[in-house]
Enzyme design. Structure first.
Site, mmCIF file in Angstrom:
data_model
loop_
_atom_site.group_PDB
_atom_site.id
_atom_site.type_symbol
_atom_site.label_atom_id
_atom_site.label_comp_id
_atom_site.label_asym_id
_atom_site.label_seq_id
_atom_site.Cartn_x
_atom_site.Cartn_y
_atom_site.Cartn_z
ATOM 1 N N ARG A 57 11.679 -41.468 -48.247
ATOM 2 C CA ARG A 57 10.704 -40.503 -48.754
ATOM 3 C C ARG A 57 9.264 -40.935 -48.591
ATOM 4 O O ARG A 57 8.418 -40.165 -48.179
ATOM 5 C CB ARG A 57 10.910 -40.252 -50.252
ATOM 6 N N THR A 58 8.987 -42.179 -48.976
ATOM 7 C CA THR A 58 7.572 -42.557 -49.002
ATOM 8 C C THR A 58 6.985 -42.473 -47.598
ATOM 9 O O THR A 58 5.943 -41.856 -47.382
ATOM 10 C CB THR A 58 7.395 -43.964 -49.613
ATOM 11 N N ARG A 107 4.053 -51.063 -46.993
ATOM 12 C CA ARG A 107 5.086 -51.434 -47.979
ATOM 13 C C ARG A 107 5.551 -52.841 -47.648
ATOM 14 O O ARG A 107 5.852 -53.140 -46.491
ATOM 15 C CB ARG A 107 6.259 -50.460 -47.933
ATOM 16 N N HIS A 135 3.507 -49.200 -57.260
ATOM 17 C CA HIS A 135 3.758 -48.145 -56.276
ATOM 18 C C HIS A 135 2.845 -46.971 -56.682
ATOM 19 O O HIS A 135 3.304 -45.960 -57.215
ATOM 20 C CB HIS A 135 5.236 -47.756 -56.324
HETATM 21 C C1 NCD Z 1 11.092 -46.428 -54.932
HETATM 22 C C2 NCD Z 1 10.534 -47.753 -54.444
HETATM 23 O O1 NCD Z 1 10.502 -48.026 -53.256
HETATM 24 O O2 NCD Z 1 10.088 -48.507 -55.311
HETATM 25 N N1 NCD Z 1 11.372 -45.562 -53.874
HETATM 26 C C3 NCD Z 1 10.433 -44.629 -53.532
HETATM 27 O O3 NCD Z 1 9.434 -44.960 -52.955
HETATM 28 N N2 NCD Z 1 10.609 -43.368 -53.936
HETATM 29 C C4 NCD Z 1 12.206 -46.531 -55.869
HETATM 30 C C5 NCD Z 1 13.429 -47.276 -55.463
HETATM 31 O O4 NCD Z 1 13.540 -47.814 -54.357
HETATM 32 O O5 NCD Z 1 14.339 -47.323 -56.286
#
Ligand code: NCD
Length: 309
Positions: A57-58, A107, A135
């Site tokens: 998603r991100t 990331r 985040h």
């Molecule tokens: C989250 C993350 O990467 O911290 N994912 C996201 O970006 N929606 C949550 C997760 O990985 O559980």
């Protein structure tokens, strides 16, 4: 000049309530614009991304966001196919990516990685998840979803459930919520309680309870924010197996919830929300993912346009 122009987005702690409200207003503007006008906002701008951890998603929401406002994207989502494998440092990779783009999304599994990248990058850096620490764009998406779905944030009772020790989205969300007048109930297995040192400042601003029992407050909550147990961050598999499946939000639990309560999740979901919950009116996590695209488009539009849009 708008507050966000040419600035890094590293920690949610760097923002005020007024700044959140500005982002929410711009997000609404994005949602309401016709597609052609939307594509003028960052026409010809390039976003680069560098993901040292898995993401669906991100990364995709950043790509979808920049494309919705007329820009384009390039990047590395599989670090094993990049020069990192040859031993290139994070600093050099970031420098190169910032030459090829107008904004860089990173990331990385280490706390502090985005702050470090921002120091060496010639372009603004957006933290898309740094270790177990932060985040920030997820928190903006979460706050926007709460505001949009509940029409307010002040006065709400918010339960945060699951892995509160390793879940970075929790820390960013709590920091964001500390700008509002909310009651927070933290629900986790004993071994995954919130890291008290990381919420020292937040604790001064909002009231908390901590519990291992999800039923204790369930009938009183307006929002339940469910998180995944972060298997990859456990030092050993045994410890993970002890807490795996600790909480499952199923239809039985929904019966006990307020009529108008909502369930959020940053996703990915494993087994912590049963699939049959998806079709109920409480389930807002897919909507939340959609808002993620719009909030990120608003952030990019503000970062890349001196006078907003
Ligand atoms: C989250 C993350 O990467 O911290 N994912 C996201 O970006 N929606 C949550 C997760 O990985 O559980």
């Amino acid at each position: 000049m708008n507050d966000f122009y040419n600035k890094d987005i590293i920690s949610i702690k760097d923002y005020t309530r007024d700044q959140f409200e500005t982002i929410f207003d711009y997000t609404e503007k994005i949602i309401n614009l016709d597609p052609a006008s939307r594509r003028e906002i960052c026409k010809g701008k390039t976003l680069s991304y560098l993901f040292y951890e898995p993401s669906t998603r991100t990364r995709l929401s950043f790509e979808a966001a920049i494309s919705s406002i007329g820009g384009n994207s390039l990047g590395i989502s599989d670090i094993s196919s990049s020069s990192t494998q040859k031993g290139e440092s994070l600093a050099d990779t970031v420098k190169i990516m910032s030459i090829y783009s107008d904004v860089l999304v990173l990331r990385h599994p280490l706390d502090g990685s985005s702050r470090f990248a921002a120091e060496v990058s010639s372009k603004p850096v957006i933290n898309a998840g740094s270790g177990t620490e932060e985040h920030p764009t997820q928190a903006i998406q979460d706050l926007f979803t709460i505001k949009k779905e509940k029409k307010k944030i002040d006065g709400l009772k918010i339960g945060i459930v699951g892995d509160l020790k390793y879940g970075r989205t929790v820390y960013s969300l709590l920091s964001g919520l500390s700008n509002y007048d909310v009651d927070v109930h933290l629900i986790s297995p004993e071994s995954l309680r919130i890291r008290t040192d990381s919420i020292y400042e937040i604790k001064k601003k909002i009231s908390f309870t901590e519990s291992t029992d999800i039923e204790e407050y369930i009938d009183d909550l307006d929002v339940i924010y469910v998180t995944r147990i972060q298997k990859e961050r456990f030092p050993d598999e045994e410890e993970y197996l002890k807490v795996k499946g600790s909480y499952v939000i199923g239809l039985d639990l929904l019966q006990k919830m307020k009529e108008d309560s909502i369930i959020l999740h940053p996703l990915p979901r494993l087994d912590e929300i049963a699939n049959d919950v998806d079709k109920t009116k409480h389930a807002k996590y897919f909507q939340q993912a959609e808002y993620g695209k719009h909030t990120r488009a608003a952030l990019l539009g503000l970062t890349l346009n001196e006078n907003g849009f």
